[in-house]
Design a protein around this motif. Structure first.
Motif, PDB file in Angstrom:
ATOM      1  N   TYR A 109       0.934  -1.164  -0.027  1.00 37.20           N
ATOM      2  CA  TYR A 109      -0.058  -0.069  -0.035  1.00 37.20           C
ATOM      3  C   TYR A 109       0.834   1.293   0.121  1.00 37.20           C
ATOM      4  CZ  TYR A 109      -4.058   2.667   1.181  1.00 37.20           C
ATOM      5  OH  TYR A 109      -5.132   3.885   1.194  1.00 37.20           O
ATOM      6  N   GLY A 110       1.916   1.267   0.704  1.00 38.89           N
ATOM      7  CA  GLY A 110       2.703   2.358   0.839  1.00 38.89           C
ATOM      8  C   GLY A 110       3.301   2.656  -0.554  1.00 38.89           C
ATOM      9  N   ARG A 111       3.935   1.449  -1.379  1.00 36.72           N
ATOM     10  CA  ARG A 111       4.362   1.762  -2.539  1.00 36.72           C
ATOM     11  C   ARG A 111       3.309   2.371  -3.621  1.00 36.72           C
ATOM     12  NH1 ARG A 111       7.007  -3.264  -1.474  1.00 36.72           N
ATOM     13  NH2 ARG A 111       5.257  -4.485  -2.576  1.00 36.72           N
ATOM     14  N   LEU A 112       2.176   1.726  -3.407  1.00 32.72           N
ATOM     15  CA  LEU A 112       1.018   2.231  -4.161  1.00 32.72           C
ATOM     16  C   LEU A 112       0.617   3.742  -4.249  1.00 32.72           C
ATOM     17  CD1 LEU A 112      -1.207   1.942  -6.457  1.00 32.72           C
ATOM     18  CD2 LEU A 112      -2.862   1.028  -4.316  1.00 32.72           C
ATOM     19  N   LYS A 113       0.860   4.088  -2.842  1.00 26.85           N
ATOM     20  CA  LYS A 113       0.556   5.595  -2.427  1.00 26.85           C
ATOM     21  C   LYS A 113       1.635   6.386  -2.960  1.00 26.85           C
ATOM     22  CE  LYS A 113      -0.600   6.100   1.987  1.00 26.85           C
ATOM     23  NZ  LYS A 113      -1.918   6.903   1.883  1.00 26.85           N
ATOM     24  N   VAL A 135      -7.155   9.188  -4.994  1.00 31.08           N
ATOM     25  CA  VAL A 135      -7.820   8.418  -4.234  1.00 31.08           C
ATOM     26  C   VAL A 135      -8.471   7.291  -5.131  1.00 31.08           C
ATOM     27  CG1 VAL A 135     -10.122   8.406  -3.177  1.00 31.08           C
ATOM     28  CG2 VAL A 135      -8.420  10.197  -2.689  1.00 31.08           C
ATOM     29  N   GLU A 136      -9.057   7.797  -6.319  1.00 33.37           N
ATOM     30  CA  GLU A 136      -9.484   6.493  -7.120  1.00 33.37           C
ATOM     31  C   GLU A 136      -8.532   5.229  -7.269  1.00 33.37           C
ATOM     32  OE1 GLU A 136     -11.580   5.592 -11.453  1.00 33.37           O
ATOM     33  OE2 GLU A 136     -11.384   7.583 -10.756  1.00 33.37           O
ATOM     34  N   GLY A 137      -7.262   5.854  -7.628  1.00 31.09           N
ATOM     35  CA  GLY A 137      -6.358   4.894  -7.826  1.00 31.09           C
ATOM     36  C   GLY A 137      -5.860   3.942  -6.469  1.00 31.09           C
ATOM     37  N   LYS A 138      -6.330   4.099  -5.304  1.00 31.37           N
ATOM     38  CA  LYS A 138      -6.115   3.472  -4.151  1.00 31.37           C
ATOM     39  C   LYS A 138      -7.346   2.538  -4.101  1.00 31.37           C
ATOM     40  CE  LYS A 138      -5.661   6.621  -1.165  1.00 31.37           C
ATOM     41  NZ  LYS A 138      -5.818   7.405   0.088  1.00 31.37           N
ATOM     42  N   THR A 139      -8.524   2.870  -4.664  1.00 32.05           N
ATOM     43  CA  THR A 139      -9.613   2.175  -4.225  1.00 32.05           C
ATOM     44  C   THR A 139      -9.706   0.605  -4.465  1.00 32.05           C
ATOM     45  OG1 THR A 139     -10.897   4.051  -4.783  1.00 32.05           O
ATOM     46  CG2 THR A 139     -12.159   2.107  -4.737  1.00 32.05           C
ATOM     47  N   ALA A 140      -9.240   0.271  -5.454  1.00 33.52           N
ATOM     48  CA  ALA A 140      -9.320  -1.444  -5.813  1.00 33.52           C
ATOM     49  C   ALA A 140      -8.449  -1.978  -4.667  1.00 33.52           C
ATOM     50  CB  ALA A 140      -8.703  -1.798  -6.930  1.00 33.52           C
ATOM     51  N   PHE A 141      -7.334  -1.489  -4.172  1.00 32.46           N
ATOM     52  CA  PHE A 141      -6.417  -2.230  -3.145  1.00 32.46           C
ATOM     53  C   PHE A 141      -7.153  -2.003  -1.705  1.00 32.46           C
ATOM     54  CE2 PHE A 141      -3.368  -2.249   0.028  1.00 32.46           C
ATOM     55  CZ  PHE A 141      -2.326  -3.046  -0.322  1.00 32.46           C
ATOM     56  N   ILE A 142      -7.876  -1.008  -1.373  1.00 32.99           N
ATOM     57  CA  ILE A 142      -8.752  -0.897  -0.381  1.00 32.99           C
ATOM     58  C   ILE A 142      -9.636  -1.855  -0.383  1.00 32.99           C
ATOM     59  CG2 ILE A 142     -10.120   0.481   0.976  1.00 32.99           C
ATOM     60  CD1 ILE A 142      -8.098   3.084   0.182  1.00 32.99           C
ATOM     61  N   THR A 143     -10.610  -1.669  -1.483  1.00 32.82           N
ATOM     62  CA  THR A 143     -11.823  -2.501  -1.192  1.00 32.82           C
ATOM     63  C   THR A 143     -11.587  -3.958  -1.317  1.00 32.82           C
ATOM     64  OG1 THR A 143     -12.062  -2.406  -3.825  1.00 32.82           O
ATOM     65  CG2 THR A 143     -13.273  -0.982  -2.441  1.00 32.82           C
TER      66      THR A 143
END
Length: 194
Positions: A143-147, A162-170
């Protein structure tokens, strides 16, 4: 509105200390109006790079508790902004860096303050994601790398970030048992508006 560059920085242990100082102010002022105060978001996960802005959820047990909580938070210098399209979660803005005004003259670091109804999807989202990440170091690294990648790709576009993080979060939330309709709502709420 002023455009701010998205900056993701290494985890800072001071974030937990700042949360505790702020939570103490809220507890002292709100007393039994709140059922809990939670440090959520990326700054609440040790080792996770984050935008240096704390996310704080103040919990209430029923909608009738909201008006007196709003009154107290307004006395501290916050402005009630409504639910901003996320049911069960009320957002509060800061009028300046001296908010909350506790009489100390402290200039507080950036933070987002929310009042959440116990059991609402937004609160479940915040707590389940935080708790999962706190127990899974490899997910924290991913998640840190993605952010960091998203901040580099969209330095001036918070919606796309925010949208770019959504698939990882969900995906994490699905793994923790969050209902499919709640996951669909989160995805829709995080969709970038173009």
């Amino acid at each position: 509105m002023e455009q701010r560059t998205i900056t993701v920085v290494p985890y800072n242990t001071a974030w937990a200390d700042t949360f505790e100082q702020l939570a103490a102010i809220y507890r002292a002022q709100l007393g039994k109006l709140t059922t809990g105060i939670e440090h959520v978001g990326s700054t609440s996960v040790p080792g996770l790079p984050a935008k240096p802005i704390l996310d704080i959820d103040i919990l209430i047990s029923q909608p009738a508790d909201l008006p007196p909580v709003v009154a107290v938070l307004e006395q501290l210098g916050y402005t009630w902004r409504g639910d901003l399209g996320i049911p069960g979660r009320e957002a509060f803005g800061r009028n300046d860096d001296g908010v909350p005004r506790d009489g100390s003259g402290t200039q507080w670091p950036a933070h987002h303050l929310y009042v959440c109804l116990e059991g609402c999807t937004s609160l479940k989202n915040h707590l389940q994601l935080r708790n999962y990440l706190r127990q899974h170091p490899e997910a924290v690294r991913q998640y840190g790398r993605l952010k960091q990648e998203l901040a580099a790709k969209y330095p001036n576009d918070i919606d796309s970030y925010v949208e770019g993080k959504t698939a990882f979060i969900t995906a994490i939330l699905a793994h923790t048992g969050m209902e499919a309709n709640a996951l669909q709502d989160i995805t829709a709420q995080n969709k970038a508006t173009k």
